[in-house]
Design a protein around this motif. Structure first.
Motif, short mmCIF file in Angstrom:
data_model
loop_
_atom_site.label_atom_id
_atom_site.label_comp_id
_atom_site.label_asym_id
_atom_site.label_seq_id
_atom_site.Cartn_x
_atom_site.Cartn_y
_atom_site.Cartn_z
N GLU A 282 39.91 70.52 61.83
CA GLU A 282 40.85 71.08 62.81
C GLU A 282 40.44 72.47 63.26
N SER A 283 39.80 73.21 62.37
CA SER A 283 39.36 74.56 62.76
C SER A 283 38.26 74.51 63.82
N GLN A 284 37.59 73.36 63.93
CA GLN A 284 36.55 73.24 64.94
C GLN A 284 37.10 72.96 66.35
N VAL A 285 38.39 72.52 66.41
CA VAL A 285 38.97 72.17 67.72
C VAL A 285 39.08 73.40 68.64
N PRO A 286 39.68 74.51 68.21
CA PRO A 286 39.74 75.69 69.12
C PRO A 286 38.37 76.16 69.56
N LEU A 287 37.41 76.08 68.63
CA LEU A 287 36.07 76.50 69.01
C LEU A 287 35.49 75.59 70.08
N ALA A 288 35.79 74.29 69.93
CA ALA A 288 35.29 73.35 70.95
C ALA A 288 35.97 73.58 72.30
N MET A 289 37.28 73.88 72.25
CA MET A 289 38.00 74.15 73.51
C MET A 289 37.45 75.42 74.17
N ALA A 290 37.21 76.42 73.40
CA ALA A 290 36.67 77.65 73.97
C ALA A 290 35.30 77.41 74.58
N GLU A 291 34.48 76.61 73.87
CA GLU A 291 33.16 76.30 74.39
C GLU A 291 33.26 75.50 75.68
N ALA A 292 34.25 74.59 75.75
CA ALA A 292 34.42 73.78 76.97
C ALA A 292 34.87 74.65 78.14
N LEU A 293 35.75 75.62 77.86
CA LEU A 293 36.20 76.51 78.94
C LEU A 293 35.05 77.36 79.44
N ILE A 298 36.14 71.96 81.30
CA ILE A 298 37.56 71.82 81.61
C ILE A 298 38.00 73.13 82.27
N GLY A 299 39.10 73.01 83.12
CA GLY A 299 39.59 74.20 83.77
C GLY A 299 40.81 74.76 83.07
N VAL A 300 41.33 75.81 83.66
CA VAL A 300 42.51 76.45 83.06
C VAL A 300 43.71 75.55 83.21
N MET A 301 43.81 74.88 84.36
CA MET A 301 44.96 73.99 84.57
C MET A 301 44.91 72.82 83.59
N ASP A 302 43.74 72.34 83.36
CA ASP A 302 43.62 71.26 82.37
C ASP A 302 44.08 71.73 80.98
N TYR A 303 43.74 72.92 80.66
CA TYR A 303 44.14 73.48 79.34
C TYR A 303 45.65 73.65 79.27
N MET A 304 46.26 74.11 80.44
CA MET A 304 47.70 74.28 80.46
C MET A 304 48.40 72.94 80.37
N ASN A 305 47.91 71.96 81.07
CA ASN A 305 48.49 70.61 80.97
C ASN A 305 48.41 70.08 79.53
#
Length: 338
Positions: A282-293, A298-305
């Motif tokens: 689970e600790s790898q998920v935020p890192l993956a999201m940050a890397e995707a951004l 992925i865009g900001v709207m996708d992250y907000m959704n």
């Protein structure tokens, strides 16, 4: 003054005569020789002197020879002297021969001398042949087939077997063999009551085994003096076996419990390990999201959704739990009432 040398000379002669006579009678047992002649035993004075030279006490030979001659035994001086020189007791052998002759027991001098040199009391053996001896055995404990202990004391009447005195076993062997027969008889009985009802069964069984073979005695009879009932050995052994089985079962159960506890601890350790792996994943998920951004996947709207969907899902889960929902409503009402 003229009498004093003469008196001294007479005294010296008397002293010398006494010394000479003492030495003479010590080497020449005249009185013993006269006693032998008076008893009909022909022995020369030179023979007696020769005994002195051979370090043989003449009286230890002549007196038993006189006794044997008076009893009608055909013994010679050489036989008695040779037995004396071999370390035997001449007087006891002669007494045994006389007692055997009176009791019509065939006993030769050579066999009596051999028994005496073997260390046995030949006179006592002859007396035991005439008057049998009773040997009382110690208490012999045996267990019947029903598990009841039976204690037996026996009296064995034995008579000395002169032919087997040399090389034959003694009283200890007789007692041991009788004890063995008692144990065998009681052990083969189906019940201890059979032994109590028929004690002579032990006597017949033991006598039929020929226990006096190879011994210096002849068993005349075996009488049971006392029969007592002892402990219930069978029940005691069963109790001990049950206790041992219980201890074994307890040990096996303790072993299984220890194995179960160890396995439980092992599973708990594995659960903790798997949770650690989940947390790590689970600790790898935020890192993956940050890397995707950062990479623009992925865009900001996708992250907000995505955040809105997570919040909606969390709300639905909260509403799906009635206990927590009611508690939250109660807390809200209480706040509104305040």
């Amino acid at each position: 003054m003229t009498m004093e040398p003469t008196l001294i000379t007479v005294l010296l002669v008397a002293v010398v005569a006494i010394i000479v006579l003492s030495v003479f009678f010590s080497f020449f047992p005249v009185m013993l020789w006269i006693s032998a002649l008076a008893s009909g035993v022909r022995v020369g004075i030179i023979t007696l002197v020769a005994m002195r030279l051979r370090r043989v006490t003449p009286s230890r030979i002549v007196n038993p020879l006189i006794k044997a001659t008076k009893a009608g035994l055909q013994l010679t001086m050489n036989q008695l002297e040779s037995h004396f020189l071999a370390g035997g007791n001449v007087d006891r052998v002669v007494n045994a021969l006389i007692a055997a002759q009176r009791a019509n027991i065939p006993l030769e001098f050579e066999r009596a001398a051999a028994i005496d040199l073997a260390g046995r009391d030949v006179l006592q053996a002859v007396q035991m042949s005439v008057n049998p001896r009773v040997i009382e055995t110690p208490i012999v404990s045996a267990v019947a087939k029903d598990g009841i202990e039976v204690k037996v004391r026996a009296r064995v009447t034995v008579r000395a077997n002169i032919d087997r005195l040399v090389g034959g076993a003694g009283e200890e062997t007789i007692i041991a063999r009788v004890g063995e027969g008692i144990v065998s008889t009681n052990g083969s009985s189906n019940s201890h009551k059979d032994v109590l009802e028929n004690p002579d069964l032990i006597s017949r069984t033991v006598l039929s085994k020929g226990l006096d073979a190879g011994t210096a005695f002849e068993i005349l009879s075996i009488d049971i003096a006392d029969v007592d009932v002892g402990k219930n050995i069978g029940a005691f052994l069963q109790t001990e076996q049950a206790e041992a089985d219980k201890r074994i079962a307890q040990a096996k159960a303790e072993e299984r419990r220890a194995m179960a506890v160890a396995q439980e601890q092992e599973m708990k350790a594995r659960v903790v390990e798997m949770r650690a792996r989940v947390v790590e994943s689970e600790s790898q998920v935020p890192l993956a999201m940050a890397e995707a951004l950062r990479s623009g996947k992925i865009g900001v709207m996708d992250y907000m959704n995505l955040k809105n969907i997570e919040a909606d899902t969390q709300m639905r889960n909260t509403l799906g739990k009635p206990g927590e929902n009611s508690n939250s409503n109660d807390q809200g009402d209480s706040k509104n009432g305040r």
